[in-house]
Design a protein around this motif. Structure first.
Motif, PDB file in Angstrom:
ATOM      1  N   ALA A  97     -65.134   1.351  50.659  1.00 23.70           N
ATOM      2  CA  ALA A  97     -66.167   2.315  50.330  1.00 23.70           C
ATOM      3  C   ALA A  97     -67.353   1.612  49.699  1.00 23.70           C
ATOM      4  O   ALA A  97     -67.220   0.526  49.145  1.00 23.70           O
ATOM      5  N   ALA A  98     -68.508   2.252  49.777  1.00 20.21           N
ATOM      6  CA  ALA A  98     -69.727   1.695  49.201  1.00 20.21           C
ATOM      7  C   ALA A  98     -70.544   2.790  48.530  1.00 20.21           C
ATOM      8  O   ALA A  98     -70.572   3.930  48.992  1.00 20.21           O
ATOM      9  N   HIS A  99     -71.203   2.416  47.447  1.00 21.67           N
ATOM     10  CA  HIS A  99     -72.094   3.315  46.730  1.00 21.67           C
ATOM     11  C   HIS A  99     -73.111   2.488  45.963  1.00 21.67           C
ATOM     12  O   HIS A  99     -72.871   1.311  45.686  1.00 21.67           O
ATOM     13  N   ARG A 100     -74.215   3.108  45.607  1.00 19.66           N
ATOM     14  CA  ARG A 100     -75.271   2.392  44.898  1.00 19.66           C
ATOM     15  C   ARG A 100     -74.797   1.830  43.557  1.00 19.66           C
ATOM     16  O   ARG A 100     -75.235   0.763  43.127  1.00 19.66           O
ATOM     17  N   THR A 101     -73.889   2.537  42.882  1.00 19.70           N
ATOM     18  CA  THR A 101     -73.373   2.118  41.587  1.00 19.70           C
ATOM     19  C   THR A 101     -71.855   2.156  41.575  1.00 19.70           C
ATOM     20  O   THR A 101     -71.228   2.849  42.371  1.00 19.70           O
ATOM     21  N   ILE A 102     -71.263   1.425  40.640  1.00 20.59           N
ATOM     22  CA  ILE A 102     -69.809   1.408  40.547  1.00 20.59           C
ATOM     23  C   ILE A 102     -69.289   2.748  40.028  1.00 20.59           C
ATOM     24  O   ILE A 102     -68.188   3.168  40.392  1.00 20.59           O
ATOM     25  N   ALA A 103     -70.068   3.438  39.189  1.00 16.66           N
ATOM     26  CA  ALA A 103     -69.684   4.774  38.761  1.00 16.66           C
ATOM     27  C   ALA A 103     -69.603   5.717  39.950  1.00 16.66           C
ATOM     28  O   ALA A 103     -68.743   6.597  40.008  1.00 16.66           O
ATOM     29  N   GLY A 104     -70.497   5.538  40.904  1.00 16.55           N
ATOM     30  CA  GLY A 104     -70.473   6.345  42.107  1.00 16.55           C
ATOM     31  C   GLY A 104     -69.237   6.119  42.950  1.00 16.55           C
ATOM     32  O   GLY A 104     -68.779   7.033  43.637  1.00 16.55           O
ATOM     33  N   ILE A 105     -68.702   4.908  42.919  1.00 15.01           N
ATOM     34  CA  ILE A 105     -67.453   4.632  43.629  1.00 15.01           C
ATOM     35  C   ILE A 105     -66.366   5.560  43.112  1.00 15.01           C
ATOM     36  O   ILE A 105     -65.606   6.147  43.884  1.00 15.01           O
ATOM     37  N   HIS A 106     -66.274   5.701  41.801  1.00 15.35           N
ATOM     38  CA  HIS A 106     -65.268   6.555  41.188  1.00 15.35           C
ATOM     39  C   HIS A 106     -65.543   8.037  41.428  1.00 15.35           C
ATOM     40  O   HIS A 106     -64.609   8.814  41.625  1.00 15.35           O
ATOM     41  N   ARG A 107     -66.788   8.435  41.413  1.00 17.14           N
ATOM     42  CA  ARG A 107     -67.149   9.844  41.594  1.00 17.14           C
ATOM     43  C   ARG A 107     -66.928  10.311  43.024  1.00 17.14           C
ATOM     44  O   ARG A 107     -66.443  11.422  43.258  1.00 17.14           O
ATOM     45  N   GLY A 108     -67.296   9.475  43.958  1.00 19.06           N
ATOM     46  CA  GLY A 108     -67.229   9.836  45.363  1.00 19.06           C
ATOM     47  C   GLY A 108     -68.234   9.022  46.143  1.00 19.06           C
ATOM     48  O   GLY A 108     -69.428   9.341  46.139  1.00 19.06           O
ATOM     49  N   PRO A 109     -67.784   7.980  46.802  1.00 21.80           N
ATOM     50  CA  PRO A 109     -68.712   7.063  47.477  1.00 21.80           C
ATOM     51  C   PRO A 109     -69.530   7.737  48.570  1.00 21.80           C
ATOM     52  O   PRO A 109     -69.077   8.692  49.204  1.00 21.80           O
ATOM     53  N   ASP A 110     -70.709   7.200  48.813  1.00 19.22           N
ATOM     54  CA  ASP A 110     -71.559   7.698  49.890  1.00 19.22           C
ATOM     55  C   ASP A 110     -71.080   7.256  51.260  1.00 19.22           C
ATOM     56  O   ASP A 110     -71.326   7.940  52.256  1.00 19.22           O
ATOM     57  N   TYR A 111     -70.398   6.108  51.316  1.00 18.51           N
ATOM     58  CA  TYR A 111     -70.003   5.525  52.596  1.00 18.51           C
ATOM     59  C   TYR A 111     -68.539   5.142  52.591  1.00 18.51           C
ATOM     60  O   TYR A 111     -68.025   4.595  51.616  1.00 18.51           O
ATOM     61  N   TRP A 112     -67.878   5.407  53.726  1.00 17.69           N
ATOM     62  CA  TRP A 112     -66.455   5.122  53.902  1.00 17.69           C
ATOM     63  C   TRP A 112     -66.207   4.381  55.204  1.00 17.69           C
ATOM     64  O   TRP A 112     -66.892   4.608  56.197  1.00 17.69           O
ATOM     65  N   GLY A 113     -65.202   3.508  55.182  1.00 18.54           N
ATOM     66  CA  GLY A 113     -64.725   2.897  56.403  1.00 18.54           C
ATOM     67  C   GLY A 113     -63.690   3.767  57.090  1.00 18.54           C
ATOM     68  O   GLY A 113     -63.333   4.849  56.611  1.00 18.54           O
ATOM     69  N   GLN A 114     -63.191   3.301  58.220  1.00 14.88           N
ATOM     70  CA  GLN A 114     -62.247   4.064  59.028  1.00 14.88           C
ATOM     71  C   GLN A 114     -60.811   3.983  58.518  1.00 14.88           C
ATOM     72  O   GLN A 114     -59.999   4.858  58.817  1.00 14.88           O
ATOM     73  N   GLY A 115     -60.492   2.949  57.785  1.00 15.16           N
ATOM     74  CA  GLY A 115     -59.153   2.759  57.265  1.00 15.16           C
ATOM     75  C   GLY A 115     -58.348   1.768  58.078  1.00 15.16           C
ATOM     76  O   GLY A 115     -58.527   1.642  59.292  1.00 15.16           O
ATOM     77  N   THR A 116     -57.447   1.054  57.406  1.00 16.81           N
ATOM     78  CA  THR A 116     -56.527   0.138  58.063  1.00 16.81           C
ATOM     79  C   THR A 116     -55.143   0.287  57.443  1.00 16.81           C
ATOM     80  O   THR A 116     -55.003   0.377  56.224  1.00 16.81           O
TER      81      THR A 116
END
Length: 122
Positions: A97-116
């Motif tokens: 996952a990716a987000h502008r800030t690390i706090a955003g990672i915890h809250r709910g990232p803006d971008y997600w991968g497909q999963g493995t």
């Protein structure tokens, strides 16, 4: 706009290691915080690890501390999850996952991968 693609999952025996990769596309990738989540059957998605863009702040879930490490290759726009001493309870689909800030990672990232899929046998 960021696109994320995970790879490196598979079947591994307990006690062994595995490295997951997440390749990112996007001009602002180096400025984004990156993270990893996982979801096991019958369970909700849970946080695993996250890092600021510079790597000066890194977070780990208690369940993986001392065993997993999150790493970045800035030149290749790739984030890794190095998983050591794997346990059967680590079995899950892993998402980057990716987000502008690390706090955003915890809250709910803006971008997600497909999963493995990672499966750890006992």
């Amino acid at each position: 706009q960021v696109q994320l693609v995970e790879s490196g999952g598979g079947l591994v025996q307990a006690g062994k290691s595995l490295r997951l990769s997440c390749a990112a596309s996007g001009r602002t990738f180096s400025n984004y915080a990156m993270g990893w989540f996982r979801q096991a059957p019958g369970k909700e998605r849970e946080f695993v690890s996250a890092t600021t863009w510079s790597g000066d702040s890194i977070h780990y879930a208690d369940s993986v501390k001392g065993r997993f490490a999150i790493l970045r290759d800035y030149a290749k726009n790739t984030v890794f999850l190095q998983m050591n001493s794997l346990k059967p309870e680590d079995t899950a689909v892993y998402y980057c996952a990716a987000h502008r800030t690390i706090a955003g990672i915890h809250r709910g990232p803006d971008y997600w991968g497909q999963g493995t899929q990672v499966t750890v046998s006992s």
